[in-house]
Every structure is written in structure tokens, then in C-alpha cells.
Design an enzyme around this catalytic site. Structure first.
Site, PDB file in Angstrom:
ATOM      1  CG  ASP A 221      -8.121   4.856  -2.169  1.00  0.00           C
ATOM      2  OD1 ASP A 221      -7.444   4.395  -1.381  1.00  0.00           O
ATOM      3  OD2 ASP A 221      -9.157   4.692  -2.621  1.00  0.00           O
ATOM      4  CD  GLU A 247      -3.453   3.389  -1.548  1.00  0.00           C
ATOM      5  OE1 GLU A 247      -3.189   2.388  -0.862  1.00  0.00           O
ATOM      6  OE2 GLU A 247      -4.235   3.804  -2.177  1.00  0.00           O
TER       7      GLU A 247
END
Length: 597
Positions: A221, A247
Site C-alpha cells: 500500500d 500501489e
């Protein structure tokens, strides 16, 4: 009108005489997930069961994902998280500790889920939040741990965080400044000093703990907010070879690009989502003939692709023009394209109903997530949307698996607007009609002759199809009718094992018409449109006023039918009772008839 009432409508195969342009477009190699030894087809699609409980995911793996051929599940962050007023979805992305106690369940439930999913061939990918901890403040986490600004007892203290010394509150203000993006705080979240050996060790210990429980991969993330070299250093401490994807939301003019993270693993290609949304909502599907790398996207074997994800369906994560479950059938069609098109490793989104951008999952007054399963059955299509169970999406997973070995496009066709068709060599063929008129056409495919299940509208089980079938003739052509805002897909994994006996029935009817009016035959079986005038079989006026056409109909079958005249949407039915024939067991038959005014 047929008899006294209309039977139920069904999509069908119609006869139209057109051939399509044939082309071949090469793309990158198929993206495989981790090893798939127990399945005959490579599994090439994973699903994000956003905010699902661990007990529910375990059942879903056994009941649906395993049997349907999904490769993996991305699960929400499993670590202890902040408890925030209103229980928004993003509280999961505010770590308090690395204890595996969250609103999805306990450590024991997590471990049980991983084992049960793995037993049916479905991997677990963990959404790993390693850039930051909670928002700078104080509170109590989901496992009961207390924290205060930059102080997480037993884990991190003030010196373990970046303090960028800019912007007053240390928040990122300028995304054009690499230093700020990777050293300042993302919306007040305490930013870990990922350049520190101590922090790297703690993060790696968390990932290794998950690996010890059987976790197969990680989504990193907010990877854009961590230097690529820092991620590499953390991963060098991780055991084994877990699947990694990061990400990274690229934006024009910014110094940090998705490409610089590809040495660490795969990368989320947000441009794919934005562009597919732009095309399906406001553009032309004909533009998609070279979709992928030619549009400036990552190499196919490095790209995670999706129609929407948990961020951008809410306007976060780069936002943009995004198709979501709220767009209904357009969402089906966009996912059909994604799963049929040979680019990237696709992630299917599985959401819950939300009315604002911070709303958490279906929960009770205390923030306890409600189960998707009720009395042993999934309570989908209400507060839980379960898009991965929508038939066109669910059945296209098998299509992608079946076509994985031919990772290129063949037999491309478009009408120049919003009707397209393309093949995957002799492994599959798909047609998408995003227009408000029916697409009637004969398409050239590369498929082997035979009868296939249209998996968009029917399920293929044990060699049989629950609904519409499509016949590929000896010249590898299909003649089809695709209703507005619908699609058709066939593949080698959904070919009927026994081909139904048919006979060629020629309809000749003497019927006068005015200019622009045409004659059709419609009846009570799918091959004749199930009494739906929009799906009736067109006849030719080569020997006007006699209108003729030949249709392959089931052998040894009693069939009801009538002739109709159509001028656009205006329909005139011949009078009186339905006509009735019984087809022979083999051969052909010819009908010479006159319109009944």
C-alpha cells in the site's frame, strides 16, 4: 401475436450474412500468479474481497472461488488498526500494531482462512500497510493497544518516523517534490522511516509472520510514498519468494513514476482503470484495438489491472473517470473486456453498497462487520455487492484461464463505434455491443467447429450449457444476435461434449411488403427468438414476393412459429393461431407458405 401470451424472452443465434475483418495484434506474455499445479488451466484472475471477514472468505474460497478458477484473493489489511468515529473503511489503513486482530477477525480465523483457501487452490494476498502508522494522535486499536503521537509501545517511537520539517504540520503539499512525497506525511499519517534498519526489520518481521501462516503475496500500500530502494531493502529481509505488487499512482508531471518500482515486483496500473472508464462511459469501444502498452501503460507482465478498486470507486486513489457497480450493465461490459483482453494481471473488485466516500462495510452500531454469509448462503446483491459473482464477470474467469496460452488478439472487428469483437486464436471469441440497437452479424473466428456455451448469459457445467449456445460452422464462423448493452463469449473450456442433432429447415413465405419493411420468422425456441421480435430470424427477398431463409433447428422437435413484418421497431404479426411443425430426425425440410393477413 403468438397464442394468447408471450413466453419468457431469451437471447439467441440469428442468421446474418457478413464477414469480419481479420487482424492479429501481439501482446505481452500471460501473467501467471503463484504455482497452480492442481488445476489443468492456469489461473489468471484474482479478486479483492474488500472488507470481508476471514470466516466468510474461507467459505467463499471453498464454495465459489476455487471451483470458478480464481487465482487468489486480496484481503483487507489484517493488522491491528485504529478505531475511528463512524468506523470508515480507511481505519483499516491506520496500523496500531502488527497483531492480527482486526474487524475481519482474529489471528486464528486468519490462519484458518489461508489454509482453507490454499486447499482449494486459491492464494491469499495481503494488503500490507508499511508506509505509515495511524494518523498523528492518540487512541486504542482493534486489539486493545494504546498509542499516542509517534509512540506505539513495543514497536516504534519518535525516532522511527520521518519528520520532514516542512509545511507546518508535515503533510505533503507538493507532489512535484519527490522528497515531500516520500518523507512527509500522507494526510497526517505518521510516516515510518523506511530507510532505518530497525524499521525495515520490524516491517519484514510482520511480512514473514504472514508468510509463516501461508500468505502467498503482498500488495504494498502507498508504495509511491516509499522510496523504491527502501522497498527493495525490506523485501530482501523477507523469506521465500512471495508475489509482490505495489500501489503506485502515476500522474503527469510528477517525478515519481510507476516504472521505477518494477524491479521490486508488479505495479498497479491506474491508467488502465481511468482509460477503460473513459472509453466505456464516454468514448468508442473501437478505440480499444491496441489497448495497453501502446497507450503508454506499463509492460503487460508488470501491470495489475482493474476496472475499479476500493480507492478510485470512491474518487480517491487518483480518481478519474471510473466505471463502478453503480453503472450497472456498463460495469459488466467493462469487466468482460478486461477479462477477455490480453493485457496485465486482472483484479476483480467485490464491493459493498456505499453512499459516501468514507463509509465502512455493513456493520452493527459498534462497528462489527456483518457477515456476507447468512444461514450458509452469501447475502449478495444487496448491502454486499459481490460483483465477482455477477454471471458475466464470474464466467469470464474461466474464459481468461482457457485462453491464457494464446496471449494475443486475433480476428479484431469493430463497427467504428461501440460494437467490437475479437478472438484469442482458437481458444476464445468475444463480442461486445455497447450500443442501443441489436448487433446482427456473421463473424469470422479462429475457433474449431462445434457448439459452445455463451458464458455471458449461461453457465457451462459438466459438458452442458444452461442457456444460449453458439454454433461455429465448418468455416469457423458464427452468426449471432447481440442485444443492446450485452455481450457474447465462447471458449474452448465451454464446448459442448455432445452436439445436438439438428435439421436444416427452409422457410419460404409469400408476403408483400412496402419499402423498408422486411419479413422474419419467430417461434417458441431459442433458434427462432423465443417469441421476441427483436431476435427473430430475418428472411431474404431474393425472389420477392417470396421471402426465404434456412435455419438449423433441433431434430425430432415440435415447434410453434409465425411470420412477422418489421419496419425498424414497428412489428406486424400475421393473424390466427401459431403455425406448428415437427422436425424430422435428420436431413432437412422445406416449408412453402403464404402470409396470413
Amino acid at each position: 401475436m403468438p397464442g394468447t401470451r408471450f413466453p419468457s424472452l431469451r437471447r439467441l443465434v440469428l442468421v446474418v450474412a457478413l464477414l469480419m475483418v481479420v487482424s492479429s495484434l501481439p501482446f505481452g506474455p500471460v501473467h501467471h500468479s503463484t504455482a497452480r499445479a492442481q488445476t489443468s488451466s492456469p489461473r489468471t484472475v484474482f479478486v479483492h474481497l474488500f472488507e470481508w471477514k476471514w470466516t466468510d472468505i474461507a467459505q467463499e474460497c471453498e464454495n465459489f472461488l476455487g471451483p470458478r478458477g480464481f487465482a487468489a484473493v486480496q484481503v483487507s489489511p489484517p493488522q491491528e488498526h485504529a478505531i475511528v468515529a463512524g468506523y470508515p473503511w480507511w481505519q483499516r489503513y491506520q496500523p496500531v500494531s502488527y497483531q492480527l486482530t482486526s474487524r475481519s477477525g482474529t489471528r486464528a480465523e486468519f490462519a484458518n482462512m489461508v489454509a482453507r483457501c490454499k486447499a482449494v487452490g486459491v492464494d491469499i494476498y495481503v494488503d500490507a500497510v508499511i508506509n505509515h502508522m495511524t494518523g498523528v494522535g492518540s487512541g486504542v486499536g482493534s486489539a486493545g493497544s494504546t498509542y499516542s503521537p509517534y509512540n506505539y509501545p513495543g514497536i516504534y517511537q519518535y525516532q522511527d518516523f520521518h519528520h520532514c520539517g516542512r509545511n507546518g504540520n508535515d503533510d505533503i503539499q507538493n507532489y512535484g517534490d519527490r522528497y515531500e512525497v516520500q518523507n512527509c506525511e500522507l494526510v497526517n499519517l505518521a510516516d515510518l522511516d523506511t530507510g532505518s534498519s530497525y524499521v525495515r526489520d520490524r516491517l519484514a518481521a510482520y511480512l514473514n509472520d504472514l508468510i509463516s501462516l501461508g500468505v502467498a503475496g503482498f500488495r504494498i500500500d502507498a508504495a509511491k510514498h516509499i522510496a523504491a530502494g527502501d522497498i527493495a531493502a525490506i523485501l530482501s529481509r523477507v523469506n521465500g519468494s512471495p508475489y509482490i505488487y505495489q500501489e503506485v499512482i502515476g500522474a503527469a508531471g510528477e517525478p515519481i513514476t510507476p516504472w521505477e518500482y518494477t524491479n521490486n515486483g508488479d505495479v498497479t496500473e491506474f491508467k488502465y482503470s481511468n482509460e477503460i472508464g473513459r472509453v466505456f462511459l464516454n468514448g468508442k469501444l473501437a478505440w480499444l484495438s491496441q489497448f495497453g502498452e501502446a497507450w503508454g501503460m506499463l509492460p503487460s507482465d508488470k501491470a495489475i489491472v482493474f476496472v475499479d478498486n476500493h480507492d478510485n470507486q470512491r474518487g480517491h486513489g487518483g480518481g478519474g473517470t471510473v466505471v463502478t457497480y453503480k453503472n450497472g450493465v456498463l460495469y459488466d461490459l467493462a469487466n468482460v473486456f478486461m477479462l477477455a483482453w490480453p493485457y496485465g494481471y486482472p483484479q476483480v473488485m467485490s464491493s459493498y453498497e456505499f453512499s459516501n466516500d468514507f463509509q465502512g462495510p455493513p456493520s452493527d452500531a459498534n462497528g462489527n462487520t456483518r457477515s456476507v454469509y447468512v444461514n450458509g448462503q452469501p447475502n449478495c446483491f444487496g448491502e454486499w455487492k459481490c460483483e465477482h459473482r455477477w454471471r458475466p464477470i464470474a464466467n469470464m474467469v474461466a474464459f481468461r484461464n482457457a485462453t491464457a496460452s494464446t496471449f494475443s488478439v486475433s480476428d479484431w472487428w469493430s463497427n467504428g463505434n461501440n460494437q467490437i469483437a475479437f478472438g484469442r486464436g482458437d481458444k476464445g471469441f468475444v463480442v461486445i455491443n455497447r450500443e442501443d440497437t441489436t448487433l446482427n452479424r456473421t463473424f469470422q473466428t479462429s475457433m474449431a467447429p462445434g457448439v459452445y456455451c455463451n458464458v455471458i448469459v449461461a453457465d457451462f457445467t459438466n459438458g452442458t450449457c444452461s442457456g444460449q449456445t453458439v454454433t461455429v460452422d465448418s468455416n469457423r464462423r458464427i452468426t449471432v444476435s447481440i442485444p443492446p448493452f450485452s455481450a457474447l463469449a465462447i471458449h474452448v473450456g465451454a464446448k459442448l461434449s455432445t452436439q445436438p442433432a439438428t435439421v436444416a429447415v427452409t422457410f419460404n413465405v409469400n408476403a408483400t411488403t412496402y419499402w423498408g419493411q422486411n419479413v422474419f420468422v419467430v417461434g417458441n425456441i431459442p433458434q427462432l427468438g423465443n417469441w421476441n421480435p427483436a431476435q427473430a430470424v430475418p428472411l431474404s427477398a431474393a425472389t420477392y414476393p417470396v421471402w426465404s431463409g434456412t435455419v438449423n433447428l433441433p431434430a425430432n422437435t415440435t415447434i410453434e412459429y409465425k411470420y412477422i413484418k418489421r419496419d425498424g421497431s414497428n412489428v406486424v404479426w400475421e393473424c390466427c393461431n401459431n403455425r406448428v411443425i415437427t422436425t424430422p430426425g435428420s436431413g432437412s425440410m422445406t416449408l412453402n407458405e403464404t402470409w396470413r393477413p
